[in-house]
Design a protein around this motif. Sequence first.
Motif, short mmCIF file in Angstrom:
data_model
loop_
_atom_site.label_atom_id
_atom_site.label_comp_id
_atom_site.label_asym_id
_atom_site.label_seq_id
_atom_site.Cartn_x
_atom_site.Cartn_y
_atom_site.Cartn_z
N GLY A 249 42.72 44.63 49.62
CA GLY A 249 43.33 44.29 48.34
C GLY A 249 44.82 44.00 48.50
O GLY A 249 45.46 44.43 49.46
N CYS A 250 45.32 43.26 47.51
CA CYS A 250 46.74 42.92 47.55
C CYS A 250 47.22 42.48 46.18
O CYS A 250 46.99 41.34 45.77
N GLY A 251 47.82 43.39 45.44
CA GLY A 251 48.36 43.05 44.13
C GLY A 251 47.29 42.63 43.14
O GLY A 251 47.58 41.86 42.22
N GLU A 252 46.07 43.16 43.27
CA GLU A 252 44.99 42.73 42.38
C GLU A 252 45.16 43.35 40.99
O GLU A 252 45.74 44.43 40.84
N GLN A 253 44.64 42.67 40.01
CA GLN A 253 44.67 43.18 38.64
C GLN A 253 43.57 44.21 38.47
O GLN A 253 42.47 44.06 38.99
N VAL A 254 43.89 45.29 37.76
CA VAL A 254 42.90 46.31 37.47
C VAL A 254 42.69 46.37 35.97
O VAL A 254 43.54 45.96 35.19
#
Length: 235
Positions: free
Chosen positions: A172-177
């Motif tokens: 993951g890398c800066g993903e929206q949750v």
Amino acid sequence: MTRRTPALAHLRAPVVALLTALVAASAVLLGAGSAEAAGYRYWSFWEGNGKNWEYATQGPAVLRPDDGTVQGFRFAVSEDSGDADQPRRAPDFGAICADTPAEDGSKRIALVIDPGTAADAPDGEKPPALRTACAQVAPDASSADALASVAKPLRYDSSAMLCAISGYPKSGCGEQVSGDGSGKSSGPSRTAEEAEGADEGGDGGSGGPSVGLLVGIGAVLLLGIAAVIQARRRR
């Protein structure tokens, strides 16, 4: 008085109906905005000003700090830089670099590396403990160079965004949750980097209704109430 009572009773029904519609519309829109609010899971970058932390205005690969600088990295879920969580250790250069004497031809950068809490961790991962380190690097080294000297392996994405420190998180890398409090990824979406760009100069992309929209709806419904009252009075 007996003649006015039926008129007022007859007038009250449409007024109540319109007020009910106003409240319902506002509640639905405000609820939608809250439900759609979301954050981004990423490593934020901070600079110490001697007493407090300030959100860095340059990325670690670009910034070239001076000797005696304190910098922090914090992993957490936040909507943007305005509500990002700071490192949970004070930016104290003297304490962090106390056992690292100055040397000619190098500079010392104190680092606070805070992987955050279990609530911010991706599914199936446990954040490592917060730690500090004193990086002794070349005079022209960047913040990223200083971090790499004490916290490998680092992971970056194709746009040079810092994704992992010391291998955390694994993916993951800066993903929206999602904004439902579960902390789970909401699927393909904007990254934290893209959200920062929208916050600074784009359309905002917040996903929720604006205050102007709600005010406009309220104004229309109130005008409708006034029209009904006026029409009843003319009868």
